[in-house]
Design a protein around this motif. Structure first.
Motif, PDB file in Angstrom:
ATOM      1  N   LYS A   1      48.724 -13.570 -49.732  1.00  0.00           N
ATOM      2  CA  LYS A   1      47.346 -13.391 -50.208  1.00  0.00           C
ATOM      3  C   LYS A   1      46.704 -14.718 -50.575  1.00  0.00           C
ATOM      4  CE  LYS A   1      44.562 -10.985 -53.591  1.00  0.00           C
ATOM      5  NZ  LYS A   1      43.947 -12.220 -54.072  1.00  0.00           N
ATOM      6  N   GLU A   2      47.475 -15.576 -51.242  1.00  0.00           N
ATOM      7  CA  GLU A   2      46.924 -16.865 -51.681  1.00  0.00           C
ATOM      8  C   GLU A   2      46.394 -17.667 -50.500  1.00  0.00           C
ATOM      9  OE1 GLU A   2      49.728 -15.554 -52.552  1.00  0.00           O
ATOM     10  OE2 GLU A   2      49.920 -15.583 -54.731  1.00  0.00           O
TER      11      GLU A   2
ATOM     12  N   ARG B   1      45.327 -16.397 -47.618  1.00  0.00           N
ATOM     13  CA  ARG B   1      44.109 -15.738 -47.119  1.00  0.00           C
ATOM     14  C   ARG B   1      42.908 -16.103 -47.994  1.00  0.00           C
ATOM     15  NH1 ARG B   1      47.756 -11.186 -46.818  1.00  0.00           N
ATOM     16  NH2 ARG B   1      46.676 -10.043 -48.469  1.00  0.00           N
ATOM     17  N   ASP B   2      43.152 -16.186 -49.312  1.00  0.00           N
ATOM     18  CA  ASP B   2      42.054 -16.536 -50.222  1.00  0.00           C
ATOM     19  C   ASP B   2      41.534 -17.934 -49.937  1.00  0.00           C
ATOM     20  OD1 ASP B   2      42.248 -14.089 -51.363  1.00  0.00           O
ATOM     21  OD2 ASP B   2      43.391 -14.737 -53.133  1.00  0.00           O
ATOM     22  N   VAL B   3      42.446 -18.879 -49.692  1.00  0.00           N
ATOM     23  CA  VAL B   3      42.040 -20.262 -49.400  1.00  0.00           C
ATOM     24  C   VAL B   3      41.198 -20.284 -48.129  1.00  0.00           C
ATOM     25  CG1 VAL B   3      42.881 -22.549 -48.693  1.00  0.00           C
ATOM     26  CG2 VAL B   3      44.004 -21.339 -50.568  1.00  0.00           C
ATOM     27  N   ILE B   4      41.650 -19.551 -47.117  1.00  0.00           N
ATOM     28  CA  ILE B   4      40.925 -19.572 -45.838  1.00  0.00           C
ATOM     29  C   ILE B   4      39.548 -18.930 -45.995  1.00  0.00           C
ATOM     30  CG2 ILE B   4      40.931 -18.704 -43.457  1.00  0.00           C
ATOM     31  CD1 ILE B   4      43.875 -19.318 -43.378  1.00  0.00           C
ATOM     32  N   ARG B   5      39.529 -17.816 -46.710  1.00  0.00           N
ATOM     33  CA  ARG B   5      38.241 -17.135 -46.926  1.00  0.00           C
ATOM     34  C   ARG B   5      37.233 -18.075 -47.608  1.00  0.00           C
ATOM     35  NH1 ARG B   5      38.496 -11.416 -48.672  1.00  0.00           N
ATOM     36  NH2 ARG B   5      40.382 -12.078 -49.708  1.00  0.00           N
TER      37      ARG B   5
ATOM     38  N   LEU C   1      36.710 -11.174 -40.491  1.00  0.00           N
ATOM     39  CA  LEU C   1      37.412  -9.889 -40.524  1.00  0.00           C
ATOM     40  C   LEU C   1      38.865 -10.143 -40.929  1.00  0.00           C
ATOM     41  CD1 LEU C   1      37.177  -6.849 -39.618  1.00  0.00           C
ATOM     42  CD2 LEU C   1      38.219  -7.606 -37.506  1.00  0.00           C
ATOM     43  N   ILE C   2      39.265  -9.539 -42.047  1.00  0.00           N
ATOM     44  CA  ILE C   2      40.639  -9.756 -42.517  1.00  0.00           C
ATOM     45  C   ILE C   2      41.368  -8.418 -42.505  1.00  0.00           C
ATOM     46  CG2 ILE C   2      42.103 -10.581 -44.407  1.00  0.00           C
ATOM     47  CD1 ILE C   2      39.812 -12.355 -45.285  1.00  0.00           C
ATOM     48  N   ASP C   3      42.434  -8.334 -41.712  1.00  0.00           N
ATOM     49  CA  ASP C   3      43.216  -7.092 -41.671  1.00  0.00           C
ATOM     50  C   ASP C   3      44.701  -7.447 -41.613  1.00  0.00           C
ATOM     51  OD1 ASP C   3      43.989  -4.517 -41.571  1.00  0.00           O
ATOM     52  OD2 ASP C   3      43.309  -4.115 -39.529  1.00  0.00           O
TER      53      ASP C   3
ATOM     54  N   GLY D   1      50.196 -14.522 -38.030  1.00  0.00           N
ATOM     55  CA  GLY D   1      51.538 -15.039 -38.310  1.00  0.00           C
ATOM     56  C   GLY D   1      51.885 -15.017 -39.785  1.00  0.00           C
ATOM     57  N   CYS D   2      53.031 -15.619 -40.109  1.00  0.00           N
ATOM     58  CA  CYS D   2      53.612 -15.488 -41.449  1.00  0.00           C
ATOM     59  C   CYS D   2      52.700 -15.968 -42.574  1.00  0.00           C
ATOM     60  CB  CYS D   2      54.946 -16.235 -41.502  1.00  0.00           C
ATOM     61  SG  CYS D   2      56.234 -15.376 -40.578  1.00  0.00           S
ATOM     62  N   MET D   3      51.966 -17.065 -42.336  1.00  0.00           N
ATOM     63  CA  MET D   3      51.098 -17.579 -43.412  1.00  0.00           C
ATOM     64  C   MET D   3      50.104 -16.522 -43.880  1.00  0.00           C
ATOM     65  SD  MET D   3      50.084 -21.490 -42.440  1.00  0.00           S
ATOM     66  CE  MET D   3      48.746 -21.761 -43.587  1.00  0.00           C
ATOM     67  N   MET D   4      49.635 -15.710 -42.936  1.00  0.00           N
ATOM     68  CA  MET D   4      48.583 -14.744 -43.262  1.00  0.00           C
ATOM     69  C   MET D   4      49.098 -13.579 -44.104  1.00  0.00           C
ATOM     70  SD  MET D   4      46.099 -16.241 -42.136  1.00  0.00           S
ATOM     71  CE  MET D   4      46.865 -17.843 -42.047  1.00  0.00           C
ATOM     72  N   GLN D   5      50.431 -13.421 -44.176  1.00  0.00           N
ATOM     73  CA  GLN D   5      50.981 -12.339 -44.997  1.00  0.00           C
ATOM     74  C   GLN D   5      50.844 -12.664 -46.490  1.00  0.00           C
ATOM     75  OE1 GLN D   5      51.381  -9.849 -42.134  1.00  0.00           O
ATOM     76  NE2 GLN D   5      52.276  -9.195 -44.073  1.00  0.00           N
TER      77      GLN D   5
END
Ligand code: 5AD
Ligand code: SF4
Length: 441
Positions: free
Chosen positions: A88-89, A91-95, A127-129, A82-86
């Protein structure tokens, strides 16, 4: 094929709800079945929203809760999209902080889910895509719809308007319209399957067709869909006031199956704030438009979105918002406290409004809106409306609910056999949010 169970939890708008129906369709085509709850799911997917901070915080809270489940069930797979994953910041927090997440994908590669699941199976790492907008429209994604009598349908994707508060153009990419042939094929298929109501989705449906080679306007598309046998109700959202043409008003007026309801966000009443928001219309133009719509279609219900506390909004500016509300007499409104979205122009504006002031204005806005909704509803007493029956009421299990063409929620006595049917309901009493009545012949 698999015998695994999935659960999708969705935040945000109808666009996201519909994306979840596509994810659901893809998983079913792989043999997955739907799980009843988080505890008996093998795959949990969160489809997220970034439009306001509240939605974002709720998602983080929910991802946090999955840690415990992951500990209990080592085979559980957790995917977030969804939109949050678009962003980068995010995604970095989640990673970094949410190791319980296994797969991250975005709004542009939902159709690649089978491959992602397979790739994840063969690796041990997160896995991040996430794709950037490619400008391409992917057709023929299998879709498992939530209801079997009403359906969402994308007619376009993305947004080019760049309202300065809004993150959507950054998460959903540029505006692109679906081919009318594809849309009509889908509408015909839905009609054959027995669907009675369709809702055409787009961030700004009034600009439909601008990106097509064969120029077709939204009004022309509506007139074509109106001809499809079996579809009794056509809804659409969202409309942008700057692109709402006379041609469209006439199409709504003339076509029997188009619901007499328009959702027309005005966001703010002050011309200064509208300019800062990059909305491209003035208060006067908006009010003229309301007047024109009501003159052509007197029975129409008009709903809206309003933001309070946009940067630089003074008491006087806010009064202009209340003035639009009083003059427009909305049937209902979605109201929002302005929420700073990093990456949008408004986030960098000076003179952000303190929370306390935002909340005071918000309350004043509700106090102005609610009596108007109630007054509008009162005018329905004694009248009969066609209502699409949806199911048992959430608050009172002795009653059923459904919606009028004008999108008003109605409570009445019925039974299971009525679900998905259109019945006539005579209104006996009303509240601010709903009507109450009885089925008549
Ligand atoms: N803050 C508050 N409300 C917002 N909306 C969009 N972005 C924001 C924001 N940053 C509201 C608008 C839009 C609706 C879907 O959400 O009113 O029409
Ligand atoms: Fe956001 Fe404005 Fe586009 Fe609506 S029209 S999605 S509010 S940028």
């Amino acid at each position: 094929m698999t015998n695994k169970r999935y659960l999708i939890e969705t935040w945000g708008c109808q666009m996201n709800e519909h994306d979840s129906e596509k994810i659901s369709g893809i998983l079913r085509s792989l043999g997955y079945k739907e799980a009843e709850n988080r505890n008996n799911a093998d795959l949990i997917i969160f489809n997220t929203c970034l439009v306001r901070e509240n939605a974002e915080l709720k998602v983080y809270g929910n991802i946090g809760e999955l840690k415990r489940l992951k500990r209990k069930n080592k085979d559980l797979t957790v995917a977030i999209c969804g939109c949050m994953m678009q962003k980068k910041e995010v995604r970095d927090v989640i990673r970094e902080k949410y190791k319980q997440v296994d797969i991250i994908f975005g709004t542009h590669n939902i159709h690649k889910l089978p491959e992602l699941l397979e790739n994840y199976r063969q690796s041990d790492n997160m896995l991040i895509d996430v794709w950037e907008d490619s400008g391409e429209i992917i057709e023929q994604i299998p879709t498992k719809r939530k209801y079997d009598y009403k359906a969402f349908l994308n007619i376009m994707y993305g947004c080019n308007n760049f309202c300065t508060y809004c993150i959507v153009p950054y998460t959903r990419g540029r505006e692109k319209s679906r081919n009318p042939e594809e849309i009509l094929k889908e509408v015909n298929r839905l009609a054959k399957e027995g669907f009675k109501e369709i809702t055409l989705l787009g961030q700004n449906v009034n600009s439909y067709g601008k990106t097509l080679n064969s120029k077709m306007t939204f009004a022309e598309l509506l007139r074509k869909i109106n001809e499809v046998d079996g579809i009794k109700r056509i809804r659409f959202m969202t409309s942008h006031p700057k692109d709402l043409s006379d041609e469209l008003i006439y199409a709504i007026r003339d076509c029997e199956n188009i619901c007499k309801h328009i959702h027309l966000p005005f966001q703010a009443g002050s011309n200064k704030i509208l300019k800062l928001m990059n909305r491209k219309y003035t208060k006067e133009q908006y009010l003229d438009l309301m007047y024109k719509i009501r003159q052509e279609i007197p029975e129409i219900a008009i709903t809206t979105d309003i933001i309070v506390g946009f940067p630089n909004e003074t008491e006087k500016d806010f009064e202009e918002t209340l003035d639009v509300v009083r003059k427009s007499r909305f049937d209902s409104a979605f109201t929002f406290l302005y929420s700073v979205r990093e990456g949008t122009p408004a986030a960098k504006m000076e003179n952000q409004i303190p929370d306390k002031v935002k909340h005071e204005r918000f309350q004043k806005l509700l106090d102005t809106l609610h009596p108007i909704s109630y007054e509008n509803n009162k005018r329905t007493i004694g009248k009969t409306f066609d209502v699409l029956v949806e199911g048992v009421s959430k608050n009172d299990d002795t009653m059923y609910t459904g919606r009028t063409g004008t999108n008003k929620l109605v409570h009445f006595k019925a039974n299971e056999e009525f679900i998905g049917k259109i019945v006539n309901v005579k209104i006996n009493s009303v509240k601010t949010w709903s009507l109450q009545g009885e089925i008549v012949d």
